[in-house]
Structures are given as structure tokens and as C-alpha cells.
Design a protein around this motif. Structure first.
Motif, mmCIF file in Angstrom:
data_model
loop_
_atom_site.group_PDB
_atom_site.id
_atom_site.type_symbol
_atom_site.label_atom_id
_atom_site.label_comp_id
_atom_site.label_asym_id
_atom_site.label_seq_id
_atom_site.Cartn_x
_atom_site.Cartn_y
_atom_site.Cartn_z
ATOM 1 N N PRO A 1 30.513 42.520 41.422
ATOM 2 C CA PRO A 1 30.964 42.069 42.595
ATOM 3 C C PRO A 1 31.687 43.068 43.471
ATOM 4 O O PRO A 1 31.895 43.027 44.487
ATOM 5 N N THR A 2 32.486 43.853 42.704
ATOM 6 C CA THR A 2 33.488 44.868 43.610
ATOM 7 C C THR A 2 33.550 45.952 43.229
ATOM 8 O O THR A 2 32.861 46.852 42.176
ATOM 9 N N ARG A 3 33.860 46.938 44.016
ATOM 10 C CA ARG A 3 33.875 48.580 43.928
ATOM 11 C C ARG A 3 34.805 48.603 42.796
ATOM 12 O O ARG A 3 34.316 49.832 41.901
ATOM 13 N N PHE B 1 28.372 51.598 46.269
ATOM 14 C CA PHE B 1 29.112 50.283 46.782
ATOM 15 C C PHE B 1 29.481 50.660 48.142
ATOM 16 O O PHE B 1 29.099 51.698 48.793
ATOM 17 N N THR C 1 27.023 47.190 43.710
ATOM 18 C CA THR C 1 27.537 46.170 44.456
ATOM 19 C C THR C 1 26.421 45.390 45.284
ATOM 20 O O THR C 1 25.643 46.288 45.741
#
Length: 416
Positions: free
Chosen positions: A83-85, A110, A132
Motif C-alpha cells: 500500500p505505501t511507498r 510508486f 503501489t
């Protein structure tokens, strides 16, 4: 069990040994053989349990044998969606570490940055893509990503992708991959939406769970301070100054609250930074790097932003605001006390958080040490009622020795 017992390639064993690892963690012990067999898997494990290695190591082993020294055009054979960088970068670093003696090429992509360098690498050809959801779908739509040759799809931190609203993007991504792929789903918790996702896209998955979600590491010393809500910032500064606390991760319930805590600390001369969803990816990474490099002593974070923080020897975690979900407390304090190291988890409980603390006590069943000797206690009655854990508590909240056997209680089949 040793890594040599897992029948891994000599290239991987060499890389693992150079990192100082001799024995796999409990989730690695259970997951690696299953993944090597080619089965789908559902893994439920908290952060800091070696989850990334549990899927990176067998994937590298498989791809190294498959690709070998071939000089043919590289194709994306493994896709990791996260989900995140911050998480993407950490996963990419793990693949680089474990695969450094192979000829495999990985790319981490991302949003929030220029796509040009990412597209250039995609054109050159890669074996492993870590992405992502948003940037992945964007570049696929533009025709830069081909998933037709995919062997393995990995959905990491699936519950966080659900929390961040990525679940529909994940469904779109899965539909872009071949039906005969191997699918690995890892999540810290297993809410109904994640179980439904697993039923939709996984085939007869093996289920692996280590460390039940209600447990807290025995290497973590837990403390609770009952403090008036308006005095929390004063108490935080008091502890930082009087107990010389540094390298501390502070949890705030809201982004606005995190910013306000940082402002208050800076006014007192404390080097502090906030990390949350309103900050750009680049800004978040700069703050995180400053914290890891000890240029900043206090990092104030919201839960979603903090999920990507992976620091092996983080000595302190402070719950400035108690979470309203008890399991979140377990995730938060799990940022310290990793890899057998000790750690201290401090919680501030305001009057409005009494029920939250009661729910946490019921879940963890730990006799958390109450600290009364501080200048900002509750006034009047109330605190005594919420500090006593359930009578069937069989564990203490003080500092403990590390478990002698990392896998001694990890073979339970319950996974949610």
C-alpha cells in the motif's frame, strides 16, 4: 531449524549468512516450504516477524532456478503489491539483499514521483516488480507493464490496503494476472473483507499464523500513565527530558494531532517530525530517513503512515492517543522489541479513553505497569478501575527474557 534445512540455493544461503541470519523466523519456517511447493498461502503475522523474507526468499530461489543465467529479454514473473511507498522501498531492499548473488533484476515503483525513470527500467526488462496500486494501474493502462508472464502475485499488508481504500484497485490488479499464477496474501489482521478477497482469488490456500494477534512480545516492557487529556503534551516533554528518551515513535490518532504534538515539542527545543497521509511521498521518506539516521529524535505518526516504519532497534514507542481498536495497540507496540531486542512501550490514558484501555487489557491479558509518580495524574477517582487486568491473566508486563524457541508456539492453525 537452520536456513540450510530449507533446501535453498547456495546463492541465497550466502546472502542470508552475510546478513547474520542462521535460523528462519517462525513465519519463515512455515511459509517458505509451502511457497516452494507452489501452493497459494494466507499468512497472518505482525510486522517485525520476518514476513518479507518469508516470501522474498522462496520467490528468489524459484526465479533464480527458472531464469538462471539466461540473457533473454526479462519479463515480469513476480509482482508484489503493497500500500505505501515506505513498504515498497523496504520490500525492494529485501529482494536486493537476498538476491544479490543472482542475476535477477527488481524494480520498485510508486506514485508521487516522476514515472520516467520507472518506465525506463521497465523497458529494459525486470524479473520482479514491487508496486503501489495506483502507480501500477496507471503504468499498466499506459502500456508499460505486461503481466502475462507472471508466476507469482504477492499481496502484502492486505488489511492496510483495505483501510486505505485500495481494495477495488487490488481486485483490478488480480484480474490482470494469469489464472494459473501462485498467489500469496499476507496481512497483520484478517477482517471479513480480506477473507472474502482470499476466497475469490486464492486456490486451496495453506493458512499460516504466527503470534496470535492478541499477544505482545515478551521483550517489551509496557507502562501506562493516567493523565489528564490537556496535559498529555506536557507529560510527553517531561518524559523526553527527564528520562532522556530519544529514538521514540509517538502514535497520534489524527494527522492534525500529530502536527500539533510536533509543534509543541519544537517550541521546547526537541527535534521532532510528523509523518502522515497529508505529506507527500518524498516528504515522508525524507522524514523517515532523518529519523533512521538519528537526525530527529522523535517521530510522531498516525497508524497508517507508521505501518511502513521498520527499524530493528527502536527502543521506545509512546501511545500519545490510545487506539479505539485493541489490535492496533498490539501492532503499535510491536514496533519495538524486535528480533529479540528489548523495548519500552508507554501509553497515555486520558479520561475519555478509559473504555479503550479496558478493551486493550481484555485483549492482551498483561499486567501493565502503572506509573503514578508523574506530575500530571488524573484528579479524582477513575484510574484505579481501569488498570487491573482480567483475573485469568497469566503473563506480566515487565521486561522478559526472549523466547528460547522462536517457533515453539507458532504452529497453531487458527489464522483469524
Amino acid at each position: 531449524m537452520l536456513f540450510q534445512d530449507l533446501s535453498l540455493s547456495s546463492s541465497i544461503l550466502k546472502a542470508v549468512a552475510e546478513e547474520g541470519y542462521t535460523s528462519p523466523t517462525p513465519i519463515q519456517q512455515q511459509a517458505i516450504p509451502i511457497i516452494l511447493e507452489g501452493r497459494d498461502i494466507i499468512g497472518c503475522a505482525q510486522t517485525g516477524t520476518g514476513k518479507t523474507g518469508a516470501f522474498a526468499i522462496p520467490v528468489i530461489h524459484h526465479l533464480h532456478r527458472l531464469v538462471g543465467s539466461s540473457k533473454k529479454t526479462k519479463q515480469i514473473r513476480t509482482l508484489v503489491v503493497t500500500p505505501t511507498r515506505e513498504l515498497a522501498v523496504q520490500i525492494g531492499e529485501s529482494f536486493d539483499t537476498y538476491g544479490k548473488y543472482t542475476n535477477l533484476r527488481q524494480l520498485t515503483i510508486f506514485g508521487g514521483v516522476s514515472q520516467i525513470p520507472q518506465v525506463d527500467q521497465l523497458r529494459k526488462g525486470i524479473d520482479i516488480l514491487i508496486a503501489t496500486p495506483g502507480r501500477l494501474l496507471d503504468l499498466h493502462k499506459q502500456g508499460f507493464i505486461d503481466l502475462d508472464h507472471l508466476h507469482t502475485l504477492i499481496l502484502d499488508e492486505a488489511d492496510q490496503m483495505l483501510d486505505m481504500g485500495f481494495i477495488n484497485d487490488v481486485k483490478k490488479i488480480v484480474k490482470l494476472t494469469p489464472n494459473n499464477r501462485q498467489t500469496l496474501l499476507f496481512s497483520a489482521t484478517m477482517p471479513m473483507a480480506i477473507r472474502e478477497l482470499a476466497e475469490m482469488f486464492l486456490k486451496d490456500p495453506a493458512k499460516v499464523e504466527v503470534t496470535p494477534i492478541s499477544s505482545t512480545a515478551e521483550t517489551i516492557e509496557q507502562r501506562v500513565y493516567f493523565v489528564e487529556k490537556g496535559d498529555k503534551r506536557k507529560l510527553l516533554y517531561h518524559l523526553i527530558r527527564n528520562e532522556n528518551i530519544s529514538d521514540v515513535l509517538v502514535f497520534s490518532r489524527t494527522k492534525h494531532g500529530a502536527d500539533n504534538v510536533v509543534k509543541a515539542l519544537r517550541k521546547q527545543g526537541v527535534a521532532a517530525e510528523a509523518i502522515h497521509g497529508d505529506k507527500s511521498q518524498n516528504a515522508r521518506q525524507r522524514v523517515l530517513d532523518s529519523f533512521k539516521n538519528k537526525e530527529v529524535g522523535v517521530l510522531v505518526a498516525t497508524d497508517i503512515a507508521a505501518r511502513g516504519i521498520d527499524i530493528d532497534q527502536l527502543p521506545y514507542v509512546i501511545n500519545f492517543d490510545l487506539p479505539n481498536i485493541p489490535e492496533t495497540y498490539v501492532h503499535r507496540i510491536g514496533r519495538t522489541g524486535r528480533a529479540g531486542n528489548g523495548g519500552i512501550a508507554i501509553s497515555f490514558c486520558g479520561r475519555d479513553e478509559e473504555t479503550y484501555w479496558k478493551d486493550i487489557q481484555k485483549l492482551i491479558k498483561v499486567d501493565v505497569k502503572r506509573i503514578d509518580d508523574h506530575p500530571f495524574p488524573w484528579t479524582g477517582k477513575g484510574a484505579e478501575e481501569v488498570v487491573n487486568p482480567p483475573k485469568n491473566s497469566n503473563r506480566s508486563g515487565g521486561a522478559h527474557k526472549s523466547r528460547k524457541s522462536a517457533g515453539s508456539k507458532s504452529n497453531k492453525k487458527r489464522w483469524y
